[in-house]
Write an enzyme that holds these catalytic residues in place. Structure first.
Site, short mmCIF file in Angstrom:
data_model
loop_
_atom_site.label_atom_id
_atom_site.label_comp_id
_atom_site.label_asym_id
_atom_site.label_seq_id
_atom_site.Cartn_x
_atom_site.Cartn_y
_atom_site.Cartn_z
N ILE A 166 36.29 14.29 26.69
CA ILE A 166 35.19 14.16 27.47
C ILE A 166 34.87 12.73 27.39
O ILE A 166 34.73 12.16 26.52
CB ILE A 166 34.14 15.22 27.03
CG1 ILE A 166 34.63 16.61 26.64
CG2 ILE A 166 32.91 15.17 27.89
CD1 ILE A 166 34.86 17.48 28.05
N TYR A 204 38.81 13.83 11.19
CA TYR A 204 38.07 14.31 12.05
C TYR A 204 38.64 15.80 12.54
O TYR A 204 37.89 16.78 12.52
CB TYR A 204 38.03 13.56 13.51
CG TYR A 204 37.52 14.04 14.50
CD1 TYR A 204 36.15 13.84 14.84
CD2 TYR A 204 38.13 14.44 15.53
CE1 TYR A 204 35.62 14.39 16.02
CE2 TYR A 204 37.56 15.01 16.84
CZ TYR A 204 36.34 14.92 16.82
OH TYR A 204 35.54 15.18 18.07
N LYS A 246 36.98 19.31 12.25
CA LYS A 246 36.87 20.36 13.27
C LYS A 246 37.38 21.78 13.30
O LYS A 246 37.08 22.59 13.62
CB LYS A 246 37.28 19.71 14.63
CG LYS A 246 36.56 18.36 14.97
CD LYS A 246 34.96 18.73 15.24
CE LYS A 246 34.18 17.74 15.99
NZ LYS A 246 32.56 18.05 16.26
N GLY A 280 22.22 16.03 17.58
CA GLY A 280 22.85 14.85 18.21
C GLY A 280 22.51 14.65 19.74
O GLY A 280 23.40 14.69 20.57
N ARG A 288 22.47 11.32 23.19
CA ARG A 288 23.28 10.76 24.10
C ARG A 288 24.63 11.59 23.90
O ARG A 288 24.46 12.63 23.33
CB ARG A 288 23.59 9.25 23.69
CG ARG A 288 24.41 9.14 22.24
CD ARG A 288 24.48 7.81 22.11
NE ARG A 288 24.94 7.56 20.48
CZ ARG A 288 26.09 7.35 20.22
NH1 ARG A 288 26.97 7.39 21.01
NH2 ARG A 288 26.28 7.42 18.85
#
Ligand code: NDP
Length: 244
Positions: A185, A152, A156, A11, A14
């Protein structure tokens, strides 16, 4: 430790992955940038210092065949693989009572299966080298959960457990496996969040600002460095103090 070993960043076109790859390249690491689009990766690589050793490889991390082919290509291009940063990730948010099985599976396929496929492909090489560093990008959401992010959060949290298991399996061969759990972030992933969510988040961060990619880069570089030689199976929370 492999002198000329490359660090693979998934990834990398970007966001956090791009920033991590750029930081590693600037500090002298050869880097292998992995992403879905070769064009986008090459655009990211053009920003790197001219002295940087960087090569781009197209792969969808959720596709086992893609991952195997890319790792074979990287192995052919570099004398050793020093590090693997499993960063590629997506969100498909929704309350669990409305979440489609497709949105559940999409997130698990990229975030968790992608991390497994790369680890599965790179670990035997690192074990043969008797050296290597795996750094998985988890999230504070994997530690505390979040309404609207069951898929998600599950992906994680699974990465945290996988990190510990891989650390136990590979430690005897000199290979470490750690994770970082970033907080909020500022990247494309968080750009779409409503102002109220951002303001609420800020209230909960003792260091009183949202995170930047640079806040993670030094931590990842540390985990890849000789200074972290005796650290494995850990998840470092990098979130301005939000979760403690
Ligand atoms: P972005 O959405 O900005 O970037 C995601 C990156 O992952 C892109 O390069 C994207 O490529 C790539 N990617 C997505 N799916 C695939 C795939 N199937 N195969 C290959 N590459 C893929 O996200 P961030 O940079 O913010 O996030 C990076 C990681 O950090 C993720 O794992 C995320 O969960 C984690 N994280 C982020 C936080 C944040 O606040 N931003 C907080 C905690 C963790 P493409 O351009 O092709 O889509």
């Amino acid at each position: 430790m492999a002198a000329d070993g490359v660090v693979i960043v998934t990834g990398a076109n970007r966001g956090i992955g791009r920033g991590l790859a750029a930081d590693l390249a600037r500090t002298g690491w050869p880097v292998a940038l992995v992403g879905r689009s070769l064009d986008k990766l090459q655009e990211a690589a053009r920003d790197l210092p001219s002295a940087a050793v960087a090569r781009c490889y197209a792969a969808d991390v959720s596709q086992w065949e893609d991952v195997q082919a890319v790792v074979a290509a990287i192995q052919a291009d570099f004398p050793a693989i020093h590090g693997l940063v499993n960063n590629a990730g997506i969100t498909r948010d929704g309350l669990v009572v409305r979440m489609s099985p497709e949105d559940w599976q999409a997130v698990i396929n990229v975030n968790l299966n992608g991390t497994f496929y790369f680890t599965r492909s790179v670990a035997p090489i690192m074990m043969r080298q008797r050296a290597g560093r795996i750094v998985n990008i988890s999230s504070v959401i994997g530690l505390i959960g979040n309404a609207g992010q069951a898929n998600y959060a599950a992906s994680k949290a699974a990465i945290v457990a996988m990190t510990k298991s891989v650390a136990r399996e590979l430690g005897g061969r000199g290979v470490t496996c750690n994770a970082i759990a970033p907080g909020f972030i500022e990247t494309d992933m968080t750009a779409g969040l409503p102002e109220k969510v951002r303001a609420d988040m800020l209230q909960r961060i003792p260091l009183k600002r949202l995170g930047r990619v640079e806040d993670l880069a030094g931590v990842v570089r540390f985990l890849l460095s000789p200074d972290a030689a005796w650290i494995t199976g850990q998840t470092l929370v990098v979130d301005g103090g939000m979760v403690m």
